[in-house]
Write a protein that holds these residues in place. Structure first.
Motif, mmCIF file in Angstrom:
data_model
loop_
_atom_site.group_PDB
_atom_site.id
_atom_site.type_symbol
_atom_site.label_atom_id
_atom_site.label_comp_id
_atom_site.label_asym_id
_atom_site.label_seq_id
_atom_site.Cartn_x
_atom_site.Cartn_y
_atom_site.Cartn_z
ATOM 1 N N VAL A 170 0.819 -1.215 0.000
ATOM 2 C CA VAL A 170 0.000 0.000 0.000
ATOM 3 C C VAL A 170 0.848 1.256 0.000
ATOM 4 C CG1 VAL A 170 -1.929 -1.133 1.136
ATOM 5 C CG2 VAL A 170 -0.174 -0.041 2.530
ATOM 6 N N CYS A 171 2.130 1.116 0.351
ATOM 7 C CA CYS A 171 2.972 2.316 0.431
ATOM 8 C C CYS A 171 4.432 1.898 0.341
ATOM 9 C CB CYS A 171 2.700 3.048 1.743
ATOM 10 S SG CYS A 171 3.585 4.612 1.891
ATOM 11 N N ASP A 172 5.220 2.582 -0.476
ATOM 12 C CA ASP A 172 6.649 2.348 -0.614
ATOM 13 C C ASP A 172 7.316 3.710 -0.682
ATOM 14 O OD1 ASP A 172 9.230 1.682 -1.255
ATOM 15 O OD2 ASP A 172 8.742 0.452 -2.997
ATOM 16 N N LEU A 181 1.915 9.945 5.583
ATOM 17 C CA LEU A 181 1.104 9.122 6.477
ATOM 18 C C LEU A 181 -0.360 9.081 6.069
ATOM 19 C CD1 LEU A 181 2.653 10.103 9.935
ATOM 20 C CD2 LEU A 181 3.392 8.382 8.274
ATOM 21 N N SER A 182 -0.739 9.865 5.083
ATOM 22 C CA SER A 182 -2.137 9.856 4.661
ATOM 23 C C SER A 182 -2.526 8.533 4.008
ATOM 24 C CB SER A 182 -2.383 11.010 3.678
ATOM 25 O OG SER A 182 -1.580 10.848 2.506
ATOM 26 N N LYS A 183 -1.533 7.792 3.532
ATOM 27 C CA LYS A 183 -1.824 6.513 2.883
ATOM 28 C C LYS A 183 -1.984 5.370 3.874
ATOM 29 C CE LYS A 183 0.744 7.717 -1.330
ATOM 30 N NZ LYS A 183 1.840 7.300 -2.246
ATOM 31 N N LEU A 184 -1.723 5.628 5.158
ATOM 32 C CA LEU A 184 -1.740 4.575 6.171
ATOM 33 C C LEU A 184 -3.031 4.615 6.970
ATOM 34 C CD1 LEU A 184 1.920 4.855 7.512
ATOM 35 C CD2 LEU A 184 1.067 3.539 5.566
ATOM 36 N N ASP A 185 -3.525 3.420 7.342
ATOM 37 C CA ASP A 185 -4.705 3.355 8.191
ATOM 38 C C ASP A 185 -4.289 3.486 9.648
ATOM 39 O OD1 ASP A 185 -3.537 0.935 8.792
ATOM 40 O OD2 ASP A 185 -5.064 -0.292 7.809
ATOM 41 N N SER A 186 -5.264 3.437 10.554
ATOM 42 C CA SER A 186 -4.984 3.641 11.974
ATOM 43 C C SER A 186 -4.065 2.565 12.533
ATOM 44 C CB SER A 186 -6.289 3.677 12.768
ATOM 45 O OG SER A 186 -7.014 2.463 12.585
ATOM 46 N N THR A 187 -4.201 1.328 12.039
ATOM 47 C CA THR A 187 -3.341 0.246 12.519
ATOM 48 C C THR A 187 -1.885 0.518 12.171
ATOM 49 O OG1 THR A 187 -5.143 -1.343 12.225
ATOM 50 C CG2 THR A 187 -2.924 -2.233 12.420
ATOM 51 N N ALA A 188 -1.619 0.911 10.938
ATOM 52 C CA ALA A 188 -0.250 1.206 10.531
ATOM 53 C C ALA A 188 0.308 2.404 11.294
ATOM 54 C CB ALA A 188 -0.200 1.467 9.025
#
Length: 855
Positions: A221-223, A231-238
């Motif tokens: 999902v992100c590299d 950090l906008s590409k990450l969900d709360s868990t990440a």
């Protein structure tokens, strides 16, 4: 220049309903350090294993994997061993020798390195990783963290171009983890070794990574570079799994340069805090209840009489309903302490009082599982389906019920082990590294679950290297050092008083914010609100003690009856065996009666020691025999009998020597060209060797009982599981190798051929699905093979060896003379197969499905 590349990779495990990896594309340049992170079960370990073909899981795969510009599948095993190092999250499965020095040298020995090179590189790696004091130690005596360090050092002895690390710090304390990451950084920066690492503990590795790859549900999902996080590409868990400095920076608005480590985090806080104002977090105190669950006084324990104490005058009092955390370095005795509390080990001095039933979650959770499906293991603990369903939800195991426990990821297996213990509803729960291999979301859910359990009266004692988890959720913490518990206090008092064994937040805020030990503490002190977490809490059913049901009483009565049947069957076996050896005068004149008694007693024992039901098997697909198998069958069924006939008909003297040589050559040459010609893999050769060793060991173990051996049963199982070629090899090699102990002679080729023929026919009938693998059928085939095939070939061979005339009369005479012993052989094979075949074939079917090898 890229060293490895993955293009459009999709992978689905055998028998899995959905892909573990979906459209993965990733390129890693030479000299890069790439961090792969994501929640447990997202596909990190699967992706890393795919990068080294010899370790790649078996299943349906599409896409392309390259190494140094060439397809990875084209690398031979030597090149893979030299160029790609791999360290898994479970060092127990990687260590193969008994000594530390030998483990370091094992890879180089396998590659044929010279003695001087081996000595120099093992010494270098030992010094580099701080293993000098353990150099001559037994690997079995090492702690989990020490084994992980040894596994990493062993991987580096071949000087790989690519080093793959799968959660290498899962069993290391913070100080050892820091040292390991320092070593990894030095390997990467100074030696230019490319490193790909997956990790849940990001505090130390995030700042040194060149790139960070986030995965979720089998996808990337992100590299991105850690210095410029989006950090906008990450969900709360990440977001929860990010290092503390990054989480604090994000919680404060995410403005300015992102701090990656404690030092830059301190600079950020120092620049934004009002120097005239004092910042602090209220102390959270905990009062131990009067009712004590575990009390230890002046306890001492040592493993051997001549060794030093592991626990040295230890004192401990844990109240009922308390969550107590124990920290400490690797090898100081934390796991030993839990084993003592659980009653698994006994101290030689001191007082131990445990109020209630204590169960321990071991550091190696795989030891708790013995079934082929996770749901079957959980169902062993209780028959309450609603409770099982609830615990599966609490431990995030939905969708994994049908998986084999050993096919789960490290984090999934940890959660499954916790679920099994919860179903037992203990009074005291002992957790050995409960957060090992788990993601941040489950840590939060685990903490809420433990809190709910403690509120209902359960006591939880956890030993852990996860200082962030202990600081956030434990009621009290203590450090185990030199066999004693030191500095017992609340988490805030404990961690703010330490310099090294403390949290990142405590180090960041030292002399800036008082009593802050977590990221949430820092944000609270600065007036930022903390979003609540949603958690599924257990119902009251999990706390109610189950009463003994009528079904369990009935089962107990049945077990007594089965115990009586087993004792009776063993007595019958002893009497009949003694009669066969003419040790009972009353049976000396009864020639066949002892053998008939032995056959009946073996069958009776097989039924009494079995589980009383036929275990289900996956029905084998009817496969057309390969050309190779047909050639082997024709060689065995036509050429060898013709040689025996021609030798008896046309040769007058010395016939047994020449005919035996021809039989051995005809049986071996065909397999030499066919089996070696298809280049069998390492896993296949190891399996053949293991089965051969098992057959030889079985023959040696029962040497005092004439013909009462499990050899034929092992051969039948090997053929049924892995096919005719493997069955023939195991059968012939078993007789060849065991005769080095029992005596070689002209009979050896005949024994090799006859036992190999049993394995070959077993492979044709059962391996190709011509006959179903039912318990009764396999057992009867074993009896038939011993009496008709093995006895029908080996007994007449006596005529060749003794130079006797061969005709129908002499053949009948030698066969009937050996028939009593053949009946014993057949009865033993029937019994062994009836008891062992179902469970062993289940596990071997899984082995084939998982690794996809053999015919």
């Amino acid at each position: 220049m890229e060293i490895t590349a993955v293009r459009d990779l999709t992978f689905t495990y055998n028998n899995a309903s959905s892909p573990a990896l979906k459209d993965i594309s990733l390129s890693v340049g030479r000299g890069e350090l790439v961090l792969v992170c994501g929640p447990s079960g997202c596909g990190k370990s699967t992706l890393l294993r795919c990068l080294k073909p010899v370790l790649a899981p078996k299943g349906e795969r599409s896409g392309e994997i390259l190494f140094a510009g060439s397809p990875a599948e084209q690398l031979d095993e030597r090149r893979q061993a030299e160029a790609i190092g791999f360290v898994s999250q479970d060092p127990e499965r990687m260590i193969v020798t008994d000594k530390v020095w030998h483990e370091l040298a094992f890879s180089l020995e396998s590659l044929g390195a010279s003695k001087s090179v081996i000595r120099r590189r093992t010494a270098e790696m030992s010094a580099f990783f701080g293993l000098d004091d353990l150099f001559c130690s037994d690997t079995a005596t090492l702690s989990g963290g020490q084994k992980q360090l040894l596994a990493l050092a062993s991987a580096m002895t071949t000087r790989p171009e690519l080093l793959i690390l799968d959660e290498p710090t899962s069993q290391l304390d913070p100080i050892s983890a820091g040292k390991l990451f320092d070593a990894v950084k030095k390997i990467n920066r100074e030696l230019g070794t490319t490193v790909i690492i997956s990790e849940h503990r990001l505090e130390e590795v995030f700042p040194i990574a060149d790139r960070v790859v986030f995965m979720r549900e089998g996808r990337i999902v992100c590299d991105q570079r850690p210095q410029e996080p989006d950090l906008s590409k990450l969900d709360s868990t990440a977001l929860q799994s990010l290092p503390v400095p990054v989480r604090i920076w994000n919680g404060l608005g995410g403005e300015g340069s992102c701090p990656l480590d404690v030092s830059s985090g301190r600079e950020m806080l120092a620049g934004m805090l009002d120097k005239e104002k004092e910042y602090s977090v209220p102390l959270r105190s905990f009062e131990v209840k009067k009712e004590i669950a575990v009390e230890i006084s002046k306890l001492r324990f040592r493993y051997r009489k001549e060794s030093s104490d592991v626990l040295n005058g230890l004192e401990l009092a844990v109240g009922k309903g308390e969550f107590f955390g124990i920290l400490g370095g690797n090898g100081v005795g934390k796991s030993t302490l839990l084993s003592v509390i659980a009653g698994q080990k006994k101290p030689y001095c001191g007082k131990l009082s445990v109020n209630g039933r204590a169960l321990v979650l071991p550091q190696e959770p795989s030891s708790l599982f013995c079934r082929d499906k996770l749901i079957d293991d959980l169902s062993e603990m209780t028959s309450d389906r609603e409770l099982i369903s609830e615990v599966i939800g609490l431990c995030r195991l939905k969708g994994l019920e049908g998986r084999h426990p050993f096919d789960l990821s490290g984090g999934e297996l940890q959660r499954a082990a916790l679920a099994k213990l919860l179903l037992a509803r203990p009074d005291i729960l002992l957790l050995d590294e409960p957060t090992k291999g788990t993601d941040q979301l489950f840590k939060i859910q685990l903490a809420e679950l433990i809190k709910a359990l403690c509120d209902r009266g359960m006591t939880v004692i956890a030993v852990s290297h996860d200082v962030e988890f202990c600081a956030s959720y434990c009621d009290r913490c203590s450090m185990l050092f030199s066999g004693e518990l030191l500095g017992t206090a609340s988490p805030q008092e404990f961690f703010t008083g330490n310099l090294f064994y403390t949290t990142s937040a405590a180090r960041m805020t030292k002399n800036l914010i008082s009593n802050a030990v977590t990221a949430d503490d820092v944000l609270t002190a600065l007036g930022r609100s903390i979003p609540p977490t949603e958690n599924i809490l257990p119902t009251d059913k999990l706390y109610k003690k189950s009463e003994t049901s009528n079904g369990s009483v009935k089962k107990k009565k049945l077990s007594k009856l089965r115990l009586f049947a087993r004792i009776a069957s063993l007595a019958m076996l002893a009497v009949s065996a003694a009669g066969c050896m003419e040790l009972i005068p009353a049976l000396k004149d009864k020639k066949l009666l002892p053998y008939i008694m032995l056959t009946v007693s073996v069958i009776f024992a097989a039924f009494s020691f079995s589980d009383g039901k036929t275990a289900p098997h996956t029905k084998s697909k009817r496969k057309k025999p390969t050309v190779k198998s047909v050639i082997c069958s024709l060689s065995a069924a036509v050429l060898i009998p013709f040689t025996v006939y021609a030798g008896s008909a046309f040769l007058n003297t010395g016939k047994y020597l020449f005919v035996s040589l021809l039989v051995m050559l005809e049986a071996g040459v065909a397999f030499l060209f066919i089996y070696e010609g298809r280049r069998p893999g390492t896993r296949e050769l190891v399996t053949v060797a293991v089965f051969t060793a098992a057959a030889v060991a079985g023959r040696l173990a029962f040497y005092m009982l004439p013909q009462f051996k499990p050899v034929l049963a092992v051969v039948v199982i090997s053929g049924a599981a892995f096919g005719s070629q493997t069955g023939f090899l195991v059968g012939s090699l078993s007789m060849l190798m065991s005769n080095f102990m029992f005596g070689q002679g002209p009979w050896t080729p005949w024994q090799m051929f006859s036992m190999g023929l049993v394995g070959l026919i077993s492979g044709i009938l059962f391996g190709h699905g011509i006959i179903p693998k039912r318990r009764e059928i396999i057992a009867l085939f074993g009896f038939f093979s011993a009496v008709v095939i093995y006895g029908g070939i080996v007994n007449p061979s006596t005529l060749f060896i003794m130079h006797n005339e061969i005709n129908a009369g002499t053949l009948a005479a030698v066969y009937s003379a050996g028939l009593p012993l053949d009946i014993i052989h057949g009865a033993a094979s029937l019994g062994f197969l009836y008891v062992l075949a179902p469970s062993v074939l289940k596990k071997l079917d899984r082995l084939k499905a998982k690794y996809d090898f053999f015919e």
